[in-house]
Design a protein around this motif. Structure first.
Motif, PDB file in Angstrom:
ATOM      1  N   VAL A  82       3.311   8.901 -13.131  1.00 21.25           N
ATOM      2  CA  VAL A  82       4.557   9.606 -12.920  1.00 21.25           C
ATOM      3  C   VAL A  82       4.712  10.272 -11.634  1.00 21.25           C
ATOM      4  CG1 VAL A  82       6.050  11.533 -14.015  1.00 21.25           C
ATOM      5  CG2 VAL A  82       4.704  10.169 -15.409  1.00 21.25           C
ATOM      6  N   ILE A  83       3.668  11.058 -11.195  1.00 24.63           N
ATOM      7  CA  ILE A  83       3.593  11.733  -9.904  1.00 24.63           C
ATOM      8  C   ILE A  83       3.703  10.705  -8.933  1.00 24.63           C
ATOM      9  CG2 ILE A  83       2.544  13.141  -8.410  1.00 24.63           C
ATOM     10  CD1 ILE A  83       1.161  14.534 -10.806  1.00 24.63           C
ATOM     11  N   PHE A  84       2.987   9.409  -9.140  1.00 27.73           N
ATOM     12  CA  PHE A  84       2.851   8.410  -7.957  1.00 27.73           C
ATOM     13  C   PHE A  84       4.430   7.735  -7.864  1.00 27.73           C
ATOM     14  CE2 PHE A  84       2.463   3.621  -7.814  1.00 27.73           C
ATOM     15  CZ  PHE A  84       2.284   3.587  -6.174  1.00 27.73           C
ATOM     16  N   ALA A  85       4.969   7.477  -9.187  1.00 24.70           N
ATOM     17  CA  ALA A  85       6.370   7.124  -9.039  1.00 24.70           C
ATOM     18  C   ALA A  85       7.472   7.973  -8.165  1.00 24.70           C
ATOM     19  CB  ALA A  85       6.755   6.837 -10.446  1.00 24.70           C
ATOM     20  N   GLY A  86       7.098   9.064  -8.514  1.00 20.03           N
ATOM     21  CA  GLY A  86       8.083  10.064  -7.897  1.00 20.03           C
ATOM     22  C   GLY A  86       7.652  10.252  -6.427  1.00 20.03           C
ATOM     23  N   LEU A  87       6.472   9.939  -5.792  1.00 26.92           N
ATOM     24  CA  LEU A  87       6.480   9.946  -4.520  1.00 26.92           C
ATOM     25  C   LEU A  87       6.757   8.919  -3.845  1.00 26.92           C
ATOM     26  CD1 LEU A  87       2.651  11.440  -4.779  1.00 26.92           C
ATOM     27  CD2 LEU A  87       4.650  12.518  -3.634  1.00 26.92           C
ATOM     28  N   VAL A  88       6.847   7.797  -4.605  1.00 29.12           N
ATOM     29  CA  VAL A  88       7.114   6.327  -3.961  1.00 29.12           C
ATOM     30  C   VAL A  88       9.004   6.915  -3.569  1.00 29.12           C
ATOM     31  CG1 VAL A  88       7.905   4.137  -4.501  1.00 29.12           C
ATOM     32  CG2 VAL A  88       5.526   5.086  -4.936  1.00 29.12           C
ATOM     33  N   GLY A  89       9.558   7.126  -4.671  1.00 24.57           N
ATOM     34  CA  GLY A  89      10.806   7.362  -4.759  1.00 24.57           C
ATOM     35  C   GLY A  89      11.315   8.249  -3.388  1.00 24.57           C
ATOM     36  N   ALA A  90      10.565   9.407  -3.159  1.00 24.85           N
ATOM     37  CA  ALA A  90      10.745  10.162  -2.046  1.00 24.85           C
ATOM     38  C   ALA A  90      10.371   9.555  -0.630  1.00 24.85           C
ATOM     39  CB  ALA A  90       9.800  11.668  -2.138  1.00 24.85           C
ATOM     40  N   VAL A 321      15.259   5.969  -7.494  1.00 24.66           N
ATOM     41  CA  VAL A 321      14.358   4.841  -7.166  1.00 24.66           C
ATOM     42  C   VAL A 321      13.071   5.328  -7.889  1.00 24.66           C
ATOM     43  CG1 VAL A 321      13.015   4.288  -5.322  1.00 24.66           C
ATOM     44  CG2 VAL A 321      15.336   4.531  -5.006  1.00 24.66           C
ATOM     45  N   SER A 322      12.973   6.686  -8.042  1.00 22.34           N
ATOM     46  CA  SER A 322      11.655   7.186  -8.952  1.00 22.34           C
ATOM     47  C   SER A 322      11.699   6.637 -10.424  1.00 22.34           C
ATOM     48  CB  SER A 322      11.532   8.382  -8.562  1.00 22.34           C
ATOM     49  OG  SER A 322      11.145   8.840  -7.222  1.00 22.34           O
ATOM     50  N   ALA A 323      12.877   6.774 -11.108  1.00 22.67           N
ATOM     51  CA  ALA A 323      13.012   6.506 -12.197  1.00 22.67           C
ATOM     52  C   ALA A 323      12.556   4.886 -12.691  1.00 22.67           C
ATOM     53  CB  ALA A 323      14.480   6.709 -12.818  1.00 22.67           C
ATOM     54  N   GLY A 324      13.012   4.007 -11.638  1.00 29.62           N
ATOM     55  CA  GLY A 324      12.929   2.549 -11.754  1.00 29.62           C
ATOM     56  C   GLY A 324      11.251   2.490 -11.573  1.00 29.62           C
ATOM     57  N   ALA A 325      10.686   3.115 -10.818  1.00 30.82           N
ATOM     58  CA  ALA A 325       9.231   3.082 -10.296  1.00 30.82           C
ATOM     59  C   ALA A 325       8.508   3.656 -11.604  1.00 30.82           C
ATOM     60  CB  ALA A 325       8.839   3.891  -9.104  1.00 30.82           C
ATOM     61  N   ALA A 326       8.847   4.449 -12.040  1.00 33.53           N
ATOM     62  CA  ALA A 326       8.055   5.375 -13.285  1.00 33.53           C
ATOM     63  C   ALA A 326       8.333   4.330 -14.574  1.00 33.53           C
ATOM     64  CB  ALA A 326       8.682   6.459 -13.790  1.00 33.53           C
ATOM     65  N   PHE A 327       9.475   3.558 -14.724  1.00 32.24           N
ATOM     66  CA  PHE A 327       9.530   2.642 -15.711  1.00 32.24           C
ATOM     67  C   PHE A 327       8.571   1.483 -15.604  1.00 32.24           C
ATOM     68  CE2 PHE A 327      11.106  -1.276 -17.429  1.00 32.24           C
ATOM     69  CZ  PHE A 327      11.277  -1.075 -18.724  1.00 32.24           C
ATOM     70  N   LEU A 328       8.439   1.020 -14.294  1.00 29.79           N
ATOM     71  CA  LEU A 328       7.230   0.034 -14.132  1.00 29.79           C
ATOM     72  C   LEU A 328       5.879   0.480 -14.164  1.00 29.79           C
ATOM     73  CD1 LEU A 328       8.804  -1.965 -11.039  1.00 29.79           C
ATOM     74  CD2 LEU A 328       8.635  -2.778 -13.381  1.00 29.79           C
ATOM     75  N   VAL A 336       1.778  -0.505 -12.000  1.00 31.84           N
ATOM     76  CA  VAL A 336       1.566   0.364 -10.794  1.00 31.84           C
ATOM     77  C   VAL A 336       1.311  -0.525  -9.529  1.00 31.84           C
ATOM     78  CG1 VAL A 336      -0.409   2.193  -9.989  1.00 31.84           C
ATOM     79  CG2 VAL A 336       0.362   2.310 -12.241  1.00 31.84           C
ATOM     80  N   THR A 337       0.697  -1.494  -9.663  1.00 35.19           N
ATOM     81  CA  THR A 337       0.369  -2.528  -8.748  1.00 35.19           C
ATOM     82  C   THR A 337       1.670  -2.965  -8.161  1.00 35.19           C
ATOM     83  OG1 THR A 337      -1.858  -3.335  -9.520  1.00 35.19           O
ATOM     84  CG2 THR A 337      -0.819  -4.514  -7.864  1.00 35.19           C
ATOM     85  N   THR A 338       2.533  -3.334  -9.243  1.00 36.92           N
ATOM     86  CA  THR A 338       3.989  -4.029  -8.504  1.00 36.92           C
ATOM     87  C   THR A 338       4.688  -2.780  -7.835  1.00 36.92           C
ATOM     88  OG1 THR A 338       4.081  -5.349 -10.331  1.00 36.92           O
ATOM     89  CG2 THR A 338       5.866  -4.865  -9.218  1.00 36.92           C
ATOM     90  N   VAL A 339       4.611  -1.486  -8.204  1.00 34.06           N
ATOM     91  CA  VAL A 339       5.283  -0.236  -7.714  1.00 34.06           C
ATOM     92  C   VAL A 339       4.731  -0.396  -6.161  1.00 34.06           C
ATOM     93  CG1 VAL A 339       5.667   2.082  -7.548  1.00 34.06           C
ATOM     94  CG2 VAL A 339       5.879   0.944  -9.597  1.00 34.06           C
ATOM     95  N   ALA A 340       3.372  -0.161  -5.899  1.00 35.00           N
ATOM     96  CA  ALA A 340       2.767  -0.148  -4.744  1.00 35.00           C
ATOM     97  C   ALA A 340       3.039  -1.266  -3.919  1.00 35.00           C
ATOM     98  CB  ALA A 340       1.288  -0.066  -5.146  1.00 35.00           C
ATOM     99  N   VAL A 341       3.029  -2.530  -4.279  1.00 33.17           N
ATOM    100  CA  VAL A 341       3.522  -3.726  -3.443  1.00 33.17           C
ATOM    101  C   VAL A 341       4.805  -3.666  -3.268  1.00 33.17           C
ATOM    102  CG1 VAL A 341       3.686  -6.142  -3.463  1.00 33.17           C
ATOM    103  CG2 VAL A 341       1.791  -5.290  -4.466  1.00 33.17           C
ATOM    104  N   LEU A 342       5.836  -3.315  -4.052  1.00 30.62           N
ATOM    105  CA  LEU A 342       7.176  -3.196  -3.362  1.00 30.62           C
ATOM    106  C   LEU A 342       7.343  -2.166  -2.392  1.00 30.62           C
ATOM    107  CD1 LEU A 342       9.042  -3.573  -6.733  1.00 30.62           C
ATOM    108  CD2 LEU A 342       8.970  -5.138  -4.937  1.00 30.62           C
ATOM    109  N   ALA A 343       6.786  -0.919  -2.648  1.00 35.02           N
ATOM    110  CA  ALA A 343       6.962   0.125  -1.615  1.00 35.02           C
ATOM    111  C   ALA A 343       6.367  -0.276  -0.150  1.00 35.02           C
ATOM    112  CB  ALA A 343       6.197   1.422  -2.284  1.00 35.02           C
ATOM    113  N   LEU A 344       5.248  -0.697  -0.392  1.00 34.16           N
ATOM    114  CA  LEU A 344       4.863  -1.374   0.848  1.00 34.16           C
ATOM    115  C   LEU A 344       5.577  -2.223   1.647  1.00 34.16           C
ATOM    116  CD1 LEU A 344       0.958  -1.622   0.055  1.00 34.16           C
ATOM    117  CD2 LEU A 344       1.984  -0.181   1.529  1.00 34.16           C
TER     118      LEU A 344
END
Length: 424
Positions: A82-90, A321-328, A336-344
């Protein structure tokens, strides 16, 4: 207590990346006016700000505790994902607004990201609504007005005290005052903003069982957060420095001194009270107040309007953005891997777009195109006409250009011969 797992390690690294973006995104808060008036050279200014950001990180942990145990309920089932997803959105919101040259709030991007991710993964009981209202939303609305009013009053007082002195006699004093006040803002920024990353890392450590609930940030967390924000500050967010230093109003040394002093006082007071204040909104409000405080000063309301829209969108946009990342991320390792790749990929795309029209220390002071005087500026100038001398030309150049009259002393920053500075 458990050892740090791979996922918690990823969260810590992502938090430090956010801290880095916070540094270059918010360099303008401390140094934009100092750079725009020439009180310090650009590279010297960001180096000084970086050092003081690092020092400020060690002065307090009150804001960190507000984040790690105030806004988010650490006992509600919050997991590192959850924290990871929140950071990605920020981070994504920070990069988008940096590309646009808009001084939006990194703090609110972080809050929005954490809240959005928590609502999707845990539910409404994971967010302390009262803390969000009292320590985030109310300060967000009040802080720009408080800093703006303080800056406007300080600007008027400064000009009044120096009204019988020649500009050459006061130039050295104002330069020293700007440097001192910029240093104070940098120290305050480190005290307030570096703590937000400390709070997030501490929250991750608590959710992973590494440290006990309600713990203060460990020393290594404080040091790493301070170093990350200092490094980001040193690299300089030149696009936002240009907007705040040249895009809001034409800053004179007395205004820069007044704006930075008012902003520093507001930020330090909020840090003492544990309010996770947006330093960006404070400093932007102070700059606008200094523009209104000088007779004949022009505030570019179109730029200010875009900033206010960005402020209003920050919390919900980062939250979505973070809500979508948290869902994934909730789907497991592949999520988690998909969120990281998309963020990069998104971050790389934004960086590539920024290289089309690069802004750095060599062109940061190229002023924006002249903006015709609007209704608000014209009304203010009617009530408080500009003083005689070069200042009046600088302030009235846009109005004179609109009327087809050449100003007596054209301002080089607003001359048609100069290229228009993009805020993107």
């Amino acid at each position: 207590m458990e050892h740090i797992t791979l996922l918690i390690g990823i969260v810590i690294v992502t938090a430090l990346v956010f801290d880095f973006t916070n540094g270059f995104h918010d360099t303008a808060n401390a140094m934009a006016t100092t750079i725009s008036t020439g009180a310090l050279r650009p590279k010297t200014a960001v180096a000084m700000s970086a050092g003081l950001n690092l020092v400020g990180a060690f002065l307090s942990v009150e804001v960190a505790k507000t984040i790690s145990g105030g806004i988010i309920d650490e006992s509600s089932g919050i997991r590192p994902e959850v924290i990871f997803a929140g950071l990605v959105g920020a981070i994504i919101w920070n990069l988008l607004t940096w590309l646009a040259g808009l001084p939006s709030s990194s703090s609110h991007a972080l809050f929005g990201g954490l809240i959005g991710a928590t609502l999707v993964s845990v539910g409404t009981h994971g967010v302390h609504g009262q803390a969000v209202v009292m320590k985030v939303l109310i300060p967000a609305v009040a802080a720009p007005f408080v800093a703006g009013l303080a800056s406007m009053a300080a600007t008027r007082l400064t000009y009044r005290l120096a009204r019988n002195r020649a500009e050459a006699d006061t130039a050295k004093g104002y330069r020293a005052g700007q440097i001192a006040s910029a240093a104070l803002v940098s120290l305050a920024h480190g005290t307030n903003d570096a703590q937000k990353t400390m709070g997030v890392i501490t929250l991750a450590l608590i959710t992973g069982g590494v440290v006990a609930p309600h713990s203060d940030p460990p020393m290594w967390v404080i040091a790493s957060a301070g170093l990350a924000i200092a490094l980001g500050t040193y690299l300089g967010g030149w696009r936002i420095i240009r907007t705040m230093g040249k895009g809001i109003t034409d800053i004179q040394p007395p205004q820069g001194f007044a704006a930075q002093t008012g902003a520093a006082a507001t930020i330090l007071a909020s840090s003492h009270l544990g309010f996770a204040l947006s330093t960006t909104q404070v400093c932007s409000g102070a700059v606008m107040g200094s523009g209104l405080g000088r007779k004949g000063g022009v505030v570019r309301w179109s730029t200010a309007g875009r900033m206010v829209v960005a402020w209003g969108l920050t919390l919900p946009a980062a939250g979505l953005v973070s809500a979508g990342a948290a869902f994934l991320a909730d789907q497991g390792t592949w999520g988690v891997t998909t969120v990281a790749v998309l963020a990069l990929a998104i971050g790389g795309g934004i960086w590539a777009a920024s290289r089309r029209k690069p802004v750095d220390h060599t062109n940061v002071n190229d002023g924006p195109a002249a903006e015709p005087a609007g209704v608000v500026t014209t009304a203010l100038q009617t009530v408080a006409p500009p003083p005689a001398g070069p200042v009046v030309a600088a302030a009235t150049a846009p109005a004179a250009a609109e009327a087809g009259v050449a100003p007596t002393h054209p301002d080089p920053a607003q001359s048609p011969a100069r290229p228009a500075a993009a805020t993107s």
